[in-house]
Structures are given as C-alpha cells and as structure tokens.
Design a protein around this motif. Structure first.
Motif, PDB file in Angstrom:
ATOM      1  N   LYS A   1       0.834  -1.189   0.000  1.00 36.73           N
ATOM      2  CA  LYS A   1       0.000   0.000   0.000  1.00 36.73           C
ATOM      3  C   LYS A   1       0.874   1.248   0.000  1.00 36.73           C
ATOM      4  O   LYS A   1       1.735   1.403   0.876  1.00 36.73           O
ATOM      5  N   PRO A   2       0.708   2.151  -0.945  1.00 32.38           N
ATOM      6  CA  PRO A   2       1.528   3.365  -0.945  1.00 32.38           C
ATOM      7  C   PRO A   2       1.126   4.314   0.168  1.00 32.38           C
ATOM      8  O   PRO A   2      -0.020   4.323   0.629  1.00 32.38           O
ATOM      9  N   VAL A   3       2.066   5.114   0.606  1.00 33.67           N
ATOM     10  CA  VAL A   3       1.841   6.140   1.618  1.00 33.67           C
ATOM     11  C   VAL A   3       1.599   7.454   0.904  1.00 33.67           C
ATOM     12  O   VAL A   3       2.430   7.885   0.088  1.00 33.67           O
ATOM     13  N   ARG A   4       0.479   8.083   1.184  1.00 36.92           N
ATOM     14  CA  ARG A   4       0.098   9.320   0.501  1.00 36.92           C
ATOM     15  C   ARG A   4       0.356  10.513   1.408  1.00 36.92           C
ATOM     16  O   ARG A   4      -0.056  10.529   2.569  1.00 36.92           O
ATOM     17  N   VAL A   5       1.016  11.501   0.863  1.00 39.06           N
ATOM     18  CA  VAL A   5       1.367  12.728   1.572  1.00 39.06           C
ATOM     19  C   VAL A   5       0.764  13.898   0.817  1.00 39.06           C
ATOM     20  O   VAL A   5       0.968  14.031  -0.404  1.00 39.06           O
TER      21      VAL A   5
END
Length: 626
Positions: free
Chosen positions: A104-108
């Motif tokens: 799961k990508p980390v969204r900033v």
C-alpha cells in the motif's frame, strides 16, 4: 525556531507530525483548503497549453534522481530505484511513497509543489526549490519512526535545495549557496561542506555519497563540452574515498548516476556511454597509496536505444544495469493513476503515456524491464571473445570488492566468495586459447591473471595440465617456470607454556649441597695420602660448609658459638672435599657441631660409632672412601 519550522512543515503537508496514522489522508487545514480551491479555480479557467504535454525523451534528456524535473503535465516519477519509487500527482495535490516491500503506498498531501525526492532503506526526503509556491524547504520522513512522521531541516535565509539524496542513515543536500549539507532523518545536522562549483547531482547508497558539481573550468558556451567534478564521501568515517574529474562523451551531458549493489559508482551520459568507477585501493590505476580509482567504460546504450527507444535507468546491479523500456513514442515514464482519482482532465487521459500505451511505471509496474550486462569495449577477437570479456570484467570487479572489503564497506565474505567464483573463468579462457593454438595469449593469461590470484600455485598446476592435455608442451614448460605469488601465511605460533606458579611468586629453596662441596682440589693431595686431621680442623671445615649453605639458601639461622682460635680472621679457604657419608671419628660429639642439612637429614649426629672405629679396639679408623 526548529519547532516552529517543523510545525509549519506539518501544516504545508496537511498532516500533524504526531498523527499515528501513516497514510496522512486527514482533513486539510483552512489555509490549505483555500489554496487548493484557488488552484482548482485557476485550473478550470486556464485552457490546456502545449507545455502540459508529457516531457519527450529526445535530445540530451536527463533523469537525475533527486534533481528538479523540467516542467510537465500529469503524474511524474520523482525517484525510482531498487528501494521503491516516489511519485507526484499535481492535479490531486499529493505525493505517493511506494516502498518495494509495502503493498500500500503512503500518501502525503502536497499543496506547494514538491519538486525533488529520494528514497532509500533509511527513509525518504522531499524538497522544494526556490521556484516552488511555498518557497524552498526540505522535509524528511524516516522509514522507522517513533512519534513524529515528518521532520523539517532548516536552511539559512533564501538558501534553496538543488539536489537531494538519501543513504542508509543520512540525507545529503546540495544548496544554492554551493554548500553540501548532511542531516540525520530527524533533521540533525552532521556535516557541512563547501563545494567549488554549481550543483549537478547526488547519489547515495549505504554510507557512500557521490557528489557531482560543475567544474570552474567549464566553458560558458552551450555547445562546448561539460566539465564535471566528482567526490565520493564516506559518512561514518567522514573520509573522502575518491575525487577527480567525471568524464563524459564529447558534446554530451550527464544523464544518470547511482551505485550498484556492490558499491560501484556508475554514471551514464546523454550519448549512452556507461562508466563505472572501479577500485579505490593501491594498483587501481591511481597513486600507489590508493584513493585513485578511475572511470572505466563498461557499456554503450546507443545500439540498444536505437532498436528499443529510450531506456530509463532503474537500478545498477552486479556488472549489469536494469532499465525500463519507454517505447518508441519516447515519452517520460508516468506512475500508475488509481481508479479512485476522478479529478484528471481529458487532456491527461488522452495524452498520458500510460493511457496511450496501457503501460505504467514504478513499483509493480506493467512496463518491460530489461537487464543489460556490462560489455566492455575490448574489440573483436578471433578466438574466445566472450571468455576474454568475462575474465576481464570479473578481474575488475574482484579487485574493487577487495578494496571495499579492506575499507570495511563490504563484508569480507562477499569479496572472498566472488573471488573464488571468478577463478574458473581465467582457466576456461586459458583452455580455449591453448586448444586453439593461441599459445602466446594463453601464456599471458597465466602470467598476468592466474599468477596474481590467490592460490595461484594450484591454478598454475591446472593450467600446466590443460597445456599438456592440448599437446602444448612448450606452453606447459613456460607455465611451470612462472613464479608463484602465494599469499604469505604466517606459521603456527609457538605456544609458550608457562608454569602454574608465576615467576614472581616462586620461592627460592635452599640447595642440598654447598657449591663445590664434592669437587676435587687439584693442588690438594689425595684423600688416601692425607693424614687424619685434628678435631679443630674438622670443626673448622664443618663451620665453613655450614656458613656457605646458609649464605646460598638465604636463611638466617643462628650459628653455633665459635672457638677462640676459629674466630680469628683468616683468609677464605677453598671448598673442602669432605665426604658427608664418611664415619665420624670419636670425640666429635664432645664439641658442638655446625649444622649440616644432609647429615642432619640422615641422622649422622646421633648415629653410634662402629667397633672398628672406636678407640677401645686399638685400631685406626678407616679412611673415607671417595
């Protein structure tokens, strides 16, 4: 001051640093909401311009990781390497961090336009230059956090980042003030250096950092050759491993730099020439003391790109580089757009490279990855060309890995294992040349390669057997005469067996006999012709023997009172040749006797005289038997 900067960084990212959620998709602050609304209004009013099209990879295109990308439209990859990728989505005002190990990508959230990024096992860093909406800043996100998720690194005044790179435990930044700053992932400064030229690029792996700047000797015209300087620094020891001029092809620019998995610095220019900095120790085409490695051409991409289109470098492996095939349409790779993003414009859907070709790039991408091994420009050979290429390449890598292991940057087990594996290729090359009748070249393989390797005696013996098997007996004799350069192995150390009792704790015991007590006097007549002495002489001899024994044993025993005539000063007599086992004459018990160790131990003082030695028998006593 630092806490205020970190708090402001948290507002710009739309997150609170103490927020336990790692996804960072939280409600936007009021200031960020208003800024987002104004940007969306400007986007709706503005018509698509030609500059909104994806960047085409034509001419002297570059993909320097950690450097601001040229203006373009749609999602873009800010960094993509063996550790993962960092992608920016300008229309969605966010940045995604996708490590290779995470699904799961980390969204900033990004409301000011981050332009630079780098990713490593230690963490991720983001940077915005002087032309960004929110001004220059540097944000750090460690891979393993305790409480805070994002930290900010302070800069001075209008200083702006121009290139960033992440190592295993540090972050490096080249700034507009021609300074190189090093931080930890919490924003603590650990290094500050001045650089002589303008910033070009940075690359890092583990504890090594590759710094590339433009030389002061670089000419100003655009059509002239670019002159670049490089430095390789080690962050833990704060040492400079290598430095010098970074070579480029005529009229080209630097396209990509990085480190391979065995810590070989690699550089690619816009002409497609790939160079590797091999070796940093003695004997690596530099000073005898080491620290003088040179760039070696290892591959040319011109023919590959003419057939496949532009090749986007992803990672450098051992003696190979992995590329992503962009395709003949030559558009910049774009990351995957999730289906939940509905804010894309029609121009993005029709002009995006992934929509046009159905291919996206990055972690778990659908693009075609191609690994191209090194192919050094050695030229053509009539016999064993591939084996010559393999042996030459492995010898360069083996020396480099030994240098890295000597500096403590690579485990010695890795370099030793590679050296053992690389012994077979020179022997295979030697056998091919000997079988083909290339005896001179086979002899040079044995002379310059086999004899310089460890365990060269065994390798030369095998080469001699291969020569005899190929019926090249003259070659076998020449190989047998080569000197063997075995590694000097120290012999087993001689064990020093010490006593259980230390020397300092040992006590000196008294000797059983006085020194010279049984030695014969040369100038003294024999015992058979010597008449029996008087009682005073016997007592004097006993006293002298006892005094000698007491002096050597170190004992302080009280001696018997001396007779008046014995107390007179006399010259030191010679050791008496008396036999302690002889029978004593009568009358000796009437006077006190001096102590004697052996006589007292055998009970001589209390032993009665025999009838043959008694005065009543009227016979003379027996002489002492020597």
């Amino acid at each position: 001051m630092a806490s205020a900067a970190e708090a402001s960084a948290g507002v710009k990212l739309g997150v609170e640093e103490a927020e336990p959620d790692d996804d960072f998709r939280v409600e936007e602050p009021e200031k960020a909401k208003s800024l987002k609304a104004s940007k969306e209004a400007d986007t709706e009013e503005a018509a698509p311009e030609p500059s909104e099209l994806p960047v085409e990879l034509t001419g002297d295109w570059q993909q320097l990781e950690g450097v601001a990308r040229p203006p373009g439209a749609g999602p873009r990859l800010l960094a993509w390497n063996a550790c993962g990728h960092v992608a920016t989505y300008p229309k969605q005002l966010r940045v995604e961090v996708h490590p290779s190990a995470d699904e799961k990508p980390v969204r900033v959230a990004d409301y000011d336009g981050l332009q630079m990024a780098s990713i490593s096992p230690g963490g991720t860093c983001f940077a915005a230059g002087s032309k960004s909406t929110g001004g220059p800043r540097l944000l750090l996100r460690p891979a393993e956090r305790w409480e805070k998720a994002v930290f900010s690194a302070s800069l001075v005044g209008d200083e702006a980042p121009e290139a960033v790179a992440c190592g295993v435990d540090f972050v490096a930044v080249l700034t507009s003030r021609r300074m190189l700053r090093l931080y930890t992932f919490s924003g603590m400064p650990i290094g500050l250096l001045s650089v002589s030229g303008r910033s070009v690029a940075l690359a890092a792996r583990q504890t090594l950092l590759l710094v590339v700047t433009r030389s002061l000797l670089a000419a100003t015209p655009a059509d002239s050759d670019d002159v670049l300087d490089f430095r390789i620094l080690e962050s833990q020891t704060r040492a400079e491993v290598a430095a010098g001029r970074l070579p480029l092809s005529p009229g080209s620019r630097l396209r990509w730099i990085g480190f391979s998995e065995d810590l070989v610095p690699v550089a690619i220019d816009t002409a497609g020439a790939v160079r590797a900095l091999l070796g940093s120790g003695a004997g690596s085409w530099g000073p005898q003391s080491g620290r003088g490695a040179e760039w070696t051409p290892v591959l040319s991409l011109a023919q590959h790109e003419a057939e496949l289109g532009p090749l986007w470098a992803v990672k450098a492996e051992q003696a190979a580089i992995t590329f992503a095939e962009v395709g003949l349409h030559a558009q910049e790779p774009q990351p995957r757009i999730s289906q939940e993003d509905s804010s894309r414009t029609d121009s993005e859907a029709t002009t995006g490279s992934q929509e046009g070709s159905g291919v996206w790039f990055g972690v778990r991408s659908s693009c075609q990855l191609r690994t191209i091994p090194w192919n050094l420009p050695l030229g053509a050979f009539p016999t064993a060309g591939d084996s010559i290429q393999t042996a030459f390449r492995e010898q360069l890598l083996s020396r480099h890995m030994q240098d890295m292991a000597a500096m403590g940057l690579l485990p010695s087990e890795i370099s030793d294992s590679f050296e053992k594996r690389s012994r077979s290729s020179p022997l295979k090359l030697f056998a091919q040349l000997a079988t083909a009748g290339e005896v001179e070249r086979a002899h040079h393989v044995a002379q310059f390669i086999l004899s310089s390797m460890s365990a060269s005696s065994k390798l030369l013996d095998n080469a001699q057997k291969l020569s005899e098997k190929a019926h090249q007996y003259k070659l076998a004799d020449a190989v047998a005469s080569l000197p063997v350069k075995e590694a000097q192995v120290k012999g087993p150390a001689v064990r020093q067996v010490s006593s259980e009792v230390p020397m300092a704790a040992r006590s000196v015991t008294a000797p059983l006999f006085a020194p010279g007590e049984f030695e014969e006097q040369q100038d003294k007549p024999s015992a058979a012709s010597q008449p029996t002495g008087s009682k005073e002489e016997d007592s004097q001899e006993s006293l002298q023997a006892a005094s000698g024994t007491a002096q050597t044993s170190g004992q302080t025993e009280a001696a018997a009172p001396l007779a008046p005539e014995a107390a007179a000063p006399v010259a030191p007599p010679l050791p008496a040749a008396a036999n302690p086992f002889a029978r004593k004459r009568p009358g000796t018990g009437s006077r006190p006797q001096a102590p004697h160790l052996l006589r007292d131990a055998l009970g001589g003082s209390s032993r009665p005289a025999t009838p043959m030695g008694s005065p009543a028998s009227g016979r003379p006593a027996k002489l002492a038997r020597i």
